[in-house]
Design a protein around this motif. Sequence first.
Motif, PDB file in Angstrom:
ATOM      1  N   VAL A 295       0.829  -1.198   0.000  1.00 23.53           N
ATOM      2  CA  VAL A 295       0.000   0.000   0.000  1.00 23.53           C
ATOM      3  C   VAL A 295       0.870   1.257   0.000  1.00 23.53           C
ATOM      4  N   ASN A 298      -4.218   5.166   0.802  1.00 22.85           N
ATOM      5  CA  ASN A 298      -5.531   4.578   1.074  1.00 22.85           C
ATOM      6  C   ASN A 298      -6.563   5.705   1.033  1.00 22.85           C
ATOM      7  N   GLU A 299      -7.549   5.611   0.136  1.00 21.60           N
ATOM      8  CA  GLU A 299      -8.572   6.648   0.021  1.00 21.60           C
ATOM      9  C   GLU A 299      -9.941   6.071   0.370  1.00 21.60           C
ATOM     10  N   ASN A 300     -10.497   6.473   1.511  1.00 20.01           N
ATOM     11  CA  ASN A 300     -11.828   6.025   1.896  1.00 20.01           C
ATOM     12  C   ASN A 300     -12.875   6.910   1.229  1.00 20.01           C
ATOM     13  N   THR A 305     -13.331   1.859  -0.872  1.00 20.53           N
ATOM     14  CA  THR A 305     -11.987   2.353  -0.574  1.00 20.53           C
ATOM     15  C   THR A 305     -11.097   2.120  -1.787  1.00 20.53           C
ATOM     16  N   VAL A 307      -7.431   1.695  -2.898  1.00 21.25           N
ATOM     17  CA  VAL A 307      -6.131   1.345  -2.337  1.00 21.25           C
ATOM     18  C   VAL A 307      -5.112   1.401  -3.472  1.00 21.25           C
ATOM     19  N   CYS A 324     -11.724   0.646   4.483  1.00 20.70           N
ATOM     20  CA  CYS A 324     -10.422   0.087   4.871  1.00 20.70           C
ATOM     21  C   CYS A 324      -9.564   1.173   5.504  1.00 20.70           C
ATOM     22  N   ASP A 325      -8.653   0.755   6.354  1.00 21.25           N
ATOM     23  CA  ASP A 325      -7.779   1.709   7.037  1.00 21.25           C
ATOM     24  C   ASP A 325      -6.319   1.354   6.865  1.00 21.25           C
ATOM     25  N   TYR A 326      -5.926   1.002   5.649  1.00 23.05           N
ATOM     26  CA  TYR A 326      -4.533   0.642   5.415  1.00 23.05           C
ATOM     27  C   TYR A 326      -3.642   1.866   5.539  1.00 23.05           C
ATOM     28  N   GLN A 328       0.410   3.491   4.723  1.00 23.82           N
ATOM     29  CA  GLN A 328       1.516   3.355   3.786  1.00 23.82           C
ATOM     30  C   GLN A 328       2.488   2.290   4.287  1.00 23.82           C
TER      31      GLN A 328
END
Length: 363
Positions: A295, A298-300, A305, A307, A324-326, A328
Amino acid sequence: MASLSLKGLNKIYDNKVQAVFDFNLDIEDGEFVVLVGPSGCGKSTTLRMIAGLEEITAGTLVIDGNDVTEAAAKNRDIAMVFQNYALYAHMTVYENMAFSLMLRKEDQDIIHEKVMEAAEILGLVDQLGKKPKQLSGGQRQRVAVGRAMVRNPKVFLFDEPLSNLDAQLRGSMRRELKLLHNKLKATTIYVTHDQIEALTLADRIVVMNEGRVQQIGKPAQLYDNPANLFVASFIGLPPMNFLEARTDGGDFDFGGVRLPFPGNMVKIGLKGKNVIVGVRPEDILPNPDGVPLKVVINENLGQNTLVHGFLAGKRVTAKFRRWCDYKQGDVVNVSFDQEKTHVFDKETGMAVPVVGLRRALDV
């Protein structure tokens, strides 16, 4: 309304620059056709040839069974809506909408009836006494559409009519145009560079690039079965991911990372070949048994999302249908939806024919 037949249309300007090459298209009565492509691809030139605003260098144009290739614009029974609205600032909305009928010296009662009918459909009855400067951009665009409607033409032509509107208003006007077409069943040719407009409005889409038609088809056909790399990259948002690979046995080899050919499919002529594998962001799926995606961003987006990261050293975007909350540097294992993986010949850019469970592509 009317059908159209465009056979071998070419446009070459006096400086020998050719803007359109051998354009062929048959349009059915009542059909909504969208010409889409990047700036300079020839779509507006094609529209202007249909309108009679540009001379046709070669080819024929038939409207409702009549050859109008050499006919003057005023004799083609076509109404055009421009990007800049082209309203008369000193006239009221009513006068703008009635102007073409007044020039034709129509009976005043008929003019009033047609203007009021169009104003009712477009929600402009309470705006008829205003001048264009008193209206919003969306209202001015509706006036331009109404001015075309009152003529009851055989064909409506739209040249990027929503380009001057902000994003929210474009979406609203797009829906209004779709509802209007559903009501009028008017033969319509619409030019835009916005593929979202093309996908949402069209019965059929014509994708153009560098003056040439790349593919013609229904929106779902172009989205699911793009004929070449250009169409695949242009149609879809976020755009399709492309990864160079070499075919080896039953696998794609992405520089050491291997993925199997789509299950239950036959790839024709792929053995030992350099190809471009295309996969749309929504067809990259989280899979603990898949290959690693590192990753970057990450764009919610609420229900989805985006990724962005690297797979086999190549930048890709995945669209997961969840929040998602990935961070970098995180690694998430993914696989490709095997029934929706596209393959293109690296040399020609053309799609490789696919025979599978859910789709068949003829190129």
